[in-house]
Design a protein around this motif. Structure first.
Motif: not given
Length: 442
Positions: A392-406
């Motif tokens: 979990m520590s070395f292979f499940l890398f948490p990643r989050r992405f955000y998108a908005v329109y200006d």
């Protein structure tokens, strides 16, 4: 009398509760590192020390168990303290980011894109599609600046350190429990013999010891021992013990450790006709007379041979030419070497007359390691959890992405954040960028 003027909140510093200070110290990383270093040093010492000495002088001592106890408490407090923040970080993330915040992220992209209401897809639909294509779990959120897209993957990677901590805690507790309730001993015997294990309060009766030679006589033969284990006359185990086939009962395990040949030697006084026959182990003394003369048993050779330089050697395990080698000691001095073959007597001159010493046969004895460790299941569970936690520590890398329109700048803004893996975020962002560019070209 002048009144005391209370200070400002910054000036009034209430000291921490003493109990809280003790808890903070016991759960501190500094103490944990010190305890783990001590355990590492002791383990290195134990590795370089004979096993039997380490068991009693290290692993079962109060101070070693105490170190493991404090290390367990430190891990427990540290884990409990981290669970709350990690749970909030993993399960309750901020799903909406403002445009300015996304622009300031270390990994972000701005795509010039006009929002045509008559178009089949708007920019946020394109972003959501690119997120999905890269394995992100997508949700549509409403924020102060309008609709936003949130995508994440690997959120359980936040708990890798917690699972690893719990695994270490289980291993330490299992080792402590095993040290407090278990024991390790070494014993053995031959067919018809028995031995008593004081630590476990049980007796082992050996009914038969069978040796099975391998096709290649240079390979150690397999030895099977039929035994009964009893306590106060009542059997608690009956079966056969061999390599990789231990006896298990009441949390105790009897392992086959090795085997040894036992020469059967007869000593006969040629003047009086008196004789005695005994089994002998390597290192035993065969008494010749009452004047202190004896033969020191050095080694049994199942298939004896001699090197050109006169050094005795064993050819293989097939007992084609069994020989017992010993040292004859007379009047406290070594007087020569003795090589006894089956039914070939050695005549020794003594002050009282001639003594005949002869190996008439040999037997096989099995040697066992007896261990009880009730903490072993916890050690196994802890080891499995450690593998899971490290994955979990070395292979499940948490990643989050955000998108908005200006709307003001007609830009689709995408930003990404990761946990311990910025390079991975960069790679995902590149794939998202490629997806969006491909959609724009369609």
């Amino acid at each position: 009398m002048a009144k005391e003027t209370p200070g400002t909140p910054e000036q009034q510093q209430t000291p921490d509760n003493p109990v809280r200070q003790i808890v903070d110290f016991l759960g501190s990383m500094q103490l944990g590192i010190i305890l783990l270093l001590i355990l590492a040093v002791v383990s290195i010492y134990a590795t370089l020390t004979p096993y039997e000495t380490v068991i009693d002088n290290v692993y079962h001592t109060w101070w070693f168990l105490g170190i493991m106890g404090f290390a367990s408490l430190n891990l427990l407090l540290c884990t409990v303290e981290r669970i709350g923040p990690l749970k909030r970080q993993a399960l309750n993330p901020n799903r909406v980011m403002k445009a300015d915040t996304i622009r300031k992220m270390q990994v972000s992209r701005a795509f010039n894109m006009k929002h045509d209401k008559d178009a089949e897809y708007d920019p946020l639909d394109i972003a959501a599609s690119a997120f999905n294509a890269n394995g992100l779990k997508v949700s549509v959120e409403e924020g102060p600046e309008g609709t936003a897209i949130f995508g994440e993957r690997g959120k359980y990677g936040y708990f890798g350190s917690i699972v690893t901590h719990l695994s270490l805690l289980l291993i330490l507790l299992g080792a402590m429990y095993g040290g407090l309730t278990g024991f390790e001993a070494r014993n053995g015997g031959w067919a018809g013999g028995n031995f008593f294990v004081q630590e476990g309060n049980f007796r082992v009766d050996i009914h038969d010891v069978t040796m099975v030679q391998e096709d290649d006589p240079t390979v150690r033969p397999r030895v099977y021992t039929d035994m009964t284990v009893s306590r106060a006359g009542s059997p608690i185990y009956e079966g056969t013990v061999a390599i990789n086939e231990p006896a298990r009962f009441e949390g105790t395990t009897i392992y086959h450790s090795t085997f040894m040949y036992l020469p059967i030697i007869t000593v006969r006084d040629l003047e009086t006709g008196e004789e005695r026959t005994d089994l002998y182990f390597e290192g035993d003394r065969v008494t010749i007379d009452d004047q202190g003369n004896y033969i020191q048993i050095m080694q049994f050779f199942p298939n004896f041979s001699m090197r050109p330089d006169g050094t005795p050697v064993n050819v293989n395990y097939d007992p084609q030419r069994p020989v017992t080698a010993g040292i004859l000691v007379e009047n406290g001095q070594r007087s020569g070497s003795v090589f006894m073959q089956i039914n070939e007597p050695e005549i020794i001159e003594t002050a009282a007359g001639e003594i005949e010493v002869m190996m008439t046969d040999f037997d096989v004895a099995a040697v066992f390691s007896i261990a009880k460790n009730l903490g072993r299941p916890w050690l196994f569970i802890g080891s499995v959890l450690m593998v899971v936690g490290l994955y979990m520590s070395f292979f499940l890398f948490p990643r989050r992405f955000y998108a908005v329109y200006d709307e003001k700048k007609s830009q689709l803004l995408i930003g990404g954040r990761g946990y311990r893996n910025r390079l991975g975020i960069e790679q995902v962002m590149e794939r998202i960028e490629t997806e969006i560019q491909d959609r724009e070209e369609e």
